[in-house]
Design an enzyme around this catalytic site. Structure first.
Site, PDB file in Angstrom:
ATOM      1  N   SER A  51       0.869  -1.195   0.000  1.00  0.00           N
ATOM      2  CA  SER A  51       0.000   0.000   0.000  1.00  0.00           C
ATOM      3  C   SER A  51       0.897   1.233   0.000  1.00  0.00           C
ATOM      4  CB  SER A  51      -0.850   0.005   1.278  1.00  0.00           C
ATOM      5  OG  SER A  51      -1.506   1.243   1.433  1.00  0.00           O
ATOM      6  N   TYR A 103      -1.655  -1.162  10.829  1.00  0.00           N
ATOM      7  CA  TYR A 103      -1.855  -1.434   9.396  1.00  0.00           C
ATOM      8  C   TYR A 103      -0.716  -0.837   8.562  1.00  0.00           C
ATOM      9  CZ  TYR A 103      -3.717  -1.455   4.685  1.00  0.00           C
ATOM     10  OH  TYR A 103      -3.863  -1.648   3.331  1.00  0.00           O
TER      11      TYR A 103
HETATM   12  N1  LIG Z   1      -8.867  -0.786  -0.722  1.00  0.00           N
HETATM   13  C1  LIG Z   1      -7.850   0.019  -0.477  1.00  0.00           C
HETATM   14  O1  LIG Z   1      -8.004   1.248  -0.339  1.00  0.00           O
HETATM   15  C2  LIG Z   1      -6.453  -0.534  -0.370  1.00  0.00           C
HETATM   16  C3  LIG Z   1      -5.364   0.352  -0.493  1.00  0.00           C
HETATM   17  C4  LIG Z   1      -4.071  -0.148  -0.405  1.00  0.00           C
HETATM   18  C5  LIG Z   1      -3.865  -1.498  -0.208  1.00  0.00           C
HETATM   19  N2  LIG Z   1      -4.934  -2.352  -0.078  1.00  0.00           N
HETATM   20  C6  LIG Z   1      -4.653  -3.777   0.136  1.00  0.00           C
HETATM   21  O2  LIG Z   1      -5.258  -4.521  -0.900  1.00  0.00           O
HETATM   22  C7  LIG Z   1      -5.464  -5.863  -0.451  1.00  0.00           C
HETATM   23  C8  LIG Z   1      -6.857  -6.306  -0.884  1.00  0.00           C
HETATM   24  O3  LIG Z   1      -7.817  -5.523  -0.217  1.00  0.00           O
HETATM   25  P1  LIG Z   1      -9.139  -4.982  -0.929  1.00  0.00           P
HETATM   26  O4  LIG Z   1      -9.030  -3.510  -1.025  1.00  0.00           O
HETATM   27  O5  LIG Z   1      -9.421  -5.751  -2.144  1.00  0.00           O
HETATM   28  O6  LIG Z   1     -10.220  -5.249   0.241  1.00  0.00           O
HETATM   29  P2  LIG Z   1     -11.349  -6.359   0.408  1.00  0.00           P
HETATM   30  O7  LIG Z   1     -12.353  -6.232  -0.664  1.00  0.00           O
HETATM   31  O8  LIG Z   1     -11.785  -6.233   1.825  1.00  0.00           O
HETATM   32  O9  LIG Z   1     -10.570  -7.729   0.202  1.00  0.00           O
HETATM   33  C9  LIG Z   1      -9.806  -8.351   1.216  1.00  0.00           C
HETATM   34  C10 LIG Z   1      -9.667  -9.814   0.887  1.00  0.00           C
HETATM   35  O10 LIG Z   1      -8.875 -10.444   1.924  1.00  0.00           O
HETATM   36  C11 LIG Z   1      -9.569 -11.577   2.403  1.00  0.00           C
HETATM   37  N3  LIG Z   1      -9.302 -11.822   3.820  1.00  0.00           N
HETATM   38  C12 LIG Z   1      -9.500 -10.955   4.847  1.00  0.00           C
HETATM   39  N4  LIG Z   1      -9.203 -11.554   6.016  1.00  0.00           N
HETATM   40  C13 LIG Z   1      -8.815 -12.829   5.712  1.00  0.00           C
HETATM   41  C14 LIG Z   1      -8.406 -13.936   6.486  1.00  0.00           C
HETATM   42  N5  LIG Z   1      -8.309 -13.866   7.822  1.00  0.00           N
HETATM   43  N6  LIG Z   1      -8.093 -15.089   5.843  1.00  0.00           N
HETATM   44  C15 LIG Z   1      -8.197 -15.177   4.504  1.00  0.00           C
HETATM   45  N7  LIG Z   1      -8.555 -14.161   3.717  1.00  0.00           N
HETATM   46  C16 LIG Z   1      -8.873 -12.996   4.311  1.00  0.00           C
HETATM   47  C17 LIG Z   1     -11.054 -11.244   2.200  1.00  0.00           C
HETATM   48  O11 LIG Z   1     -11.812 -12.440   2.071  1.00  0.00           O
HETATM   49  P3  LIG Z   1     -12.730 -13.098   3.210  1.00  0.00           P
HETATM   50  O12 LIG Z   1     -13.369 -11.981   3.983  1.00  0.00           O
HETATM   51  O13 LIG Z   1     -13.696 -13.908   2.411  1.00  0.00           O
HETATM   52  O14 LIG Z   1     -11.798 -13.938   4.023  1.00  0.00           O
HETATM   53  C18 LIG Z   1     -11.004 -10.524   0.864  1.00  0.00           C
HETATM   54  O15 LIG Z   1     -11.036 -11.451  -0.189  1.00  0.00           O
HETATM   55  C19 LIG Z   1      -5.233  -5.847   1.052  1.00  0.00           C
HETATM   56  O16 LIG Z   1      -3.963  -6.377   1.335  1.00  0.00           O
HETATM   57  C20 LIG Z   1      -5.269  -4.362   1.414  1.00  0.00           C
HETATM   58  O17 LIG Z   1      -4.485  -4.065   2.540  1.00  0.00           O
HETATM   59  C21 LIG Z   1      -6.218  -1.902  -0.185  1.00  0.00           C
END
Ligand SMILES: NC(=O)c1ccc[n+]([C@@H]2O[C@H](COP(=O)([O-])OP(=O)(O)OC[C@H]3O[C@@H](n4cnc5c(N)ncnc54)[C@H](OP(=O)(O)O)[C@@H]3O)[C@@H](O)[C@H]2O)c1
Length: 257
Positions: free
Chosen positions: A139, A152
């Site tokens: 990130s 985080y």
């Molecule tokens: N959205 C943003 O603004 C942003 C910005 C920078 C970086 N990121 C990074 O991008 C990545 C993806 O996030 P996203 O934005 O796509 O959010 P998201 O839609 O909430 O996706 C998160 C994914 O991680 C899985 N997950 C969460 N806890 C888990 C666990 N304990 N075991 C297995 N799987 C788990 C969730 O699936 P389940 O709930 O089904 O387990 C979901 O598929 C993350 O690493 C996040 O830190 C996001």
């Protein structure tokens, strides 16, 4: 034909989009997350549309020994993972002192420990095959101190540092590793982090455009991949000139809901 990709966090957001992109290229998939129904739905959709093989594994990656279970799952099915997308992760808002430590521990287990363990396990096979591609979702937060999201931001700083070090160690091995550093993206992340309604996400990128930048950046062997030009500029050109105390104040203000 391209190799099989294992994607963590494939049940929503950026991970789900990585799965669609890889499927479009004809690559088979192993999709990992907790919500089995979401994985089943995506599996059915991708098999139907792209005639590829899709395995799913519903597992809590923050649990002790989870990475070994994922590895055992692909071993049993005799699947060589040539693309590893370490993408699952979550954030959490609030002053560190007031937060539930158990949740921050879970965050460290998912965002850091599972990522390290999966990387170590799959690197062994990639080394034997002399090929592999790893994309770690970090990130832009990883470049900053993160008041109101201290744990985080620190987990993502780990991911960036870890990826940079492995890039050097893996030179000449045929294995490529990159870190995707998105700015705000419109996914379920916002809600899970307890930041619903924050202005930051309203102006965020789409999960599809972020995943596409990440996927293409990996293929082009970029080390650090930004999904938005403005963040690239801010972090590379402005950040080095901002004193730490001012930076912390700015981030705290942005994080205040
Ligand atoms: N959205 C943003 O603004 C942003 C910005 C920078 C970086 N990121 C990074 O991008 C990545 C993806 O996030 P996203 O934005 O796509 O959010 P998201 O839609 O909430 O996706 C998160 C994914 O991680 C899985 N997950 C969460 N806890 C888990 C666990 N304990 N075991 C297995 N799987 C788990 C969730 O699936 P389940 O709930 O089904 O387990 C979901 O598929 C993350 O690493 C996040 O830190 C996001």
């Amino acid at each position: 034909m391209i190799g099989t990709a294992l994607i963590t966090g494939a049940s929503s957001g950026i991970g789900k989009e990585f799965a669609k992109i890889h499927a479009q290229k004809g690559g088979n998939l192993v999709l990992v997350a907790r919500r089995e129904n979401n994985l089943l739905e995506l599996q059915e959709q991708l098999i139907k549309e792209f005639k590829i093989q899709v395995e799913i594994l519903s597992i809590d990656l923050s649990a002790e020994g989870a990475a070994k279970k994922v590895y055992a799952f692909t071993q049993e099915k005799n699947i060589f993972i040539s693309y590893l997308f370490n993408n699952a992760g979550f954030g959490g808002h609030g002053k560190f002192i007031d937060r539930d430590l158990a949740i921050d521990n879970q965050m460290i287990h998912l965002n850091v420990i599972a990522l390290v363990e999966l990387t170590h396990l799959y690197l062994q096979d990639m080394r034997k095959h002399k090929e592999g591609w790893i994309l770690n979702t970090a990130s832009t937060a990883g470049f900053l101190p993160g008041p109101l999201q201290a744990t985080y931001f620190a987990t993502k700083a780990f991911v960036i540092s870890f990826t940079k070090a492995l890039r050097q160690e893996l030179k000449g091995s045929g294995i490529h590793i990159s870190a995707l550093c998105p700015g705000p993206v419109k996914t379920e992340f916002e809600k899970v982090a307890g930041m619903d309604g924050s202005d930051m996400f309203a102006k965020g990128a789409s999960a599809n455009s972020t995943a596409l930048k990440g996927y293409n950046g990996l293929m082009n062997r970029k080390l650090i991949i930004f999904d938005q030009v403005s963040y690239n500029f801010l972090i590379k050109c402005l950040l080095p000139f901002v004193p730490n105390s001012l930076l912390s104040k700015i981030v705290e203000k942005i994080q205040t809901i």
